[in-house]
Each structure stands twice: as C-alpha cells, then as structure tokens.
Design an enzyme around this catalytic site. Structure first.
Site, short mmCIF file in Angstrom:
data_model
loop_
_atom_site.label_atom_id
_atom_site.label_comp_id
_atom_site.label_asym_id
_atom_site.label_seq_id
_atom_site.Cartn_x
_atom_site.Cartn_y
_atom_site.Cartn_z
N ASP A 168 0.85 -1.18 0.00
CA ASP A 168 0.00 0.00 0.00
C ASP A 168 0.89 1.24 0.00
O ASP A 168 2.11 1.12 0.04
CB ASP A 168 -0.97 0.02 1.19
CG ASP A 168 -2.29 0.70 0.83
OD1 ASP A 168 -2.30 1.94 0.69
OD2 ASP A 168 -3.31 0.00 0.68
N ARG A 200 -10.70 -4.41 -5.77
CA ARG A 200 -11.47 -3.17 -5.64
C ARG A 200 -10.58 -1.93 -5.68
O ARG A 200 -10.76 -0.99 -4.92
CB ARG A 200 -12.32 -3.20 -4.36
CG ARG A 200 -13.36 -4.30 -4.38
CD ARG A 200 -14.21 -4.34 -3.12
NE ARG A 200 -14.95 -3.10 -2.96
CZ ARG A 200 -14.94 -2.35 -1.86
NH1 ARG A 200 -14.24 -2.72 -0.82
NH2 ARG A 200 -15.63 -1.22 -1.79
N HIS A 245 -11.56 0.16 -9.92
CA HIS A 245 -12.76 1.00 -10.08
C HIS A 245 -12.51 2.44 -9.66
O HIS A 245 -13.36 3.31 -9.89
CB HIS A 245 -13.96 0.39 -9.35
CG HIS A 245 -13.93 0.50 -7.86
ND1 HIS A 245 -15.05 0.31 -7.08
CD2 HIS A 245 -12.92 0.79 -6.98
CE1 HIS A 245 -14.76 0.46 -5.81
NE2 HIS A 245 -13.48 0.75 -5.72
#
Length: 342
Positions: free
Chosen positions: A200, A244, A247
């Site tokens: 991340d 996810r 998107h």
C-alpha cells in the site's frame, strides 16, 4: 457528532448513561447533546432506558470507533455527501459531461481543490485518522456485499508452496490492512503468511504494521510500500491480487496498473496469475453496484462489466482465462495469465 465525540464508545454495552455525563466528557452544553440524542432515540439507533439517558440498541454498536460499518457510514457522510451536494455546481462549471482526468473532477471540486489536487492528495491532507477511517470503511459489508472469500479457490497455492519453497506466493496489491489476504490465509492455512505481502501507499505502512503486530495470522506477512502506478517492488511472485482498486481509475490508468503487474509475472512459472477482484456491472444493474458506480463517477471512474475488464486486461498484455463468481455477491475474480504464455 455522536461519532466525532466518541459517545458510542462512552455508552456502556450494558446499561445506559446520562446526556449530562456524555456532555461533560467533551465539555459540551447538555442541551445540544440531548437534542441530538433524542433524534437518535426516535429512529431506534439508540434506546432511552429512562428520561435523560441513552443506551445502546442492536444497531448502535457499529458506530463505535474501529468498526468498519460505522467507518463506512462516516466516509459516506464526510467524504461523499458534500460531493453529491455540489454536483450541480460542478456540472455548472464544467458542463453536463462525464468527469475526466484526475483533478478537475467532482470529489476535488467539492473540496475547492479542483485543478490542484488528486482525490488521494485531498484525503492525505485530512490526516492519519481520516486515512485510517477510509481504510476501515473499505472493509465494511464484507459478510454479504463484497466477501473476501468464496469466489476464487486458493487451495492450489498451498500445494504449490510445499514443493516450491522460495517464491513469493501472494502480493495483495493496494491491499490496505490486508483484510482480504488475511481471510484467505485463514481459509487456506497451508499458505505460509511469511511468503505473502501486503502493498500500500507509504503513509499507510506504519498503521498497517501496527495493526498486524499482535495478529498471529498477519504478523509475519511482509509490508511493502508501493505505488501501483509505478514499478512493482516485488517481482516474480506467483499471484498478484488486486481487489477493488481498478474502479477508482480511468481506463488508461487501469491499463498501466495491470501492465506493471503483467510485466512482474515470472517468465519461468506458467501458473503465475494476476487476479482482478472487482464488482461486476450487469444489465440490468445490481442496486449496490449501481450506487457505487455513482460514487466512482465523482472520481472520473466506473464499475465495469466483464467485457470492459477483459478489454483492459487485453490492452495490458493479459489474457482472462476464467471469471470466478461467488454466489449471492456482485464481486467477481478475473483470473489472468500473461498473453505470451501458451
């Protein structure tokens, strides 16, 4: 305000507390707390065991600090309600067209940062607590709306690990706190956590490391700072799992993200895969997916059909070999291999 003042934390799980005690805990006027509280009582969010006091209902525990469902509610209120309220102003300024780009879009317009900042930069300016709230919100409704498990069977990865002792097994790309990876490690205990990684943004890594410190499932999982728009820091892994994330971005950004992952797949392992875990837009649309699609429109992105995702994969040098679906969920997993593989 009851969440901001952490009143749901201060109401005992059993029994009640007076409005005066809640007000005193934050130095607030008693009447403002009681007037807000009576609204929550009237809707059944809180109970009133006796005049001047409140107690938890079956609904209210979700609003305690650290609850993902409460964080999702706060995210919708703090981050998206102001955006929807300002859509008329946005379309008045930029015209009645689909938003495009990274800065002149509704979510930055609502913050007065259009033309200056990206959505992530807007979020970053709001501080660590807000970023952590966003990360928790992304985990909401995993039990029924977007479950972590059920679509893709990772059994083969555990078997692979037993005979291939060196390769990194699963990279959770843009995985936030790694909730999805964790759920699959629990479901498939033969996959060694130490051979997996959560990636991340750099500013998230300290919070992720802290969250994993006392978690026997995740403590040995590698935490890797990575920007998935740029070079992949861990190359040659068996699986790059991206859930996810696409998107949030327009087609060109998605192709770049997927191409980086395709180029990171090992040349010497034909079983290596990129797994794309996204909501699947259908015709007619699923209600929840359509609602999320409106949110994504404010980011100049969208929820995509299988065909749209397949086109992105093809442009990135990937081939979709199977679409896996979990029963009762709008989520799907597109299993991809590198296009050059036979």
């Amino acid at each position: 305000m009851f969440m901001k003042w952490k009143f749901f934390d201060k109401i005992p799980v059993e029994g009640g507390v007076s409005y005066q005690d809640l007000a005193a805990s934050v130095g607030a006027q008693g009447e403002i707390v009681s007037r807000m509280g009576q609204m929550l009582v009237s809707t059944g969010t809180l109970l009133q065991p006796k005049p001047g006091s409140v107690a938890h209902s079956r609904l209210s525990l979700r609003y305690k600090t650290g609850n993902s469902n409460g964080s999702a509610f706060a995210m919708l209120y703090d981050d998206f309600q102001p955006v929807f309220a300002k859509l008329p102003g946005f379309f008045g300024k930029y015209g009645p067209n689909l938003p495009v780009g990274k800065t002149n879009i509704p979510i930055t317009f609502a913050s007065g940062a259009d033309g200056k900042l990206t959505p992530w930069e807007v979020f970053a300016q709001q501080g660590t607590e807000h970023i952590e709230q966003f990360g928790l919100a992304m985990q909401a409704m995993t039990g029924y709306l977007w479950p972590h498990t059920g679509a893709y069977d990772f059994t083969w990865v555990g078997k692979y690990a037993a005979t291939n002792p060196n390769r990194t097994l699963i990279i959770d790309v843009g995985g936030s706190f790694g909730h999805s990876l964790r759920a699959n490690l629990v479901k498939y205990p033969n996959i060694p956590p130490g051979r997996c990684a959560v990636e991340d943004r750099e500013e998230m890594i300290p919070s992720i490391t802290k969250a994993h410190a006392n978690d026997p499932v995740m403590e040995n999982v590698q935490k890797v700072a990575a920007d998935f728009h740029k070079e992949q820091p861990v190359k040659g892994a068996l699986i790059y799992f991206i859930r996810r994330c696409l998107h949030d971005y327009d087609d060109n950004d998605c192709v770049n993200i997927l191409k980086i992952l395709a180029d990171s797949l090992p040349e010497d392992e034909p079983q290596a895969r990129v797994l794309i875990n996204e909501h699947i837009m259908t015709d007619p649309p699923d209600r929840e997916v359509a609602a999320i699609d409106i949110i994504m429109m404010t980011w100049a992105s969208l929820e995509r059909t299988v065909q749209q995702l397949e086109k992105l994969a093809d442009r990135a040098g990937l081939v979709v070999i199977k679409v896996h679906r979990a029963g009762g969920s709008s989520l799907g997993v597109l299993e991809c291999k590198k296009a050059s593989r036979s």
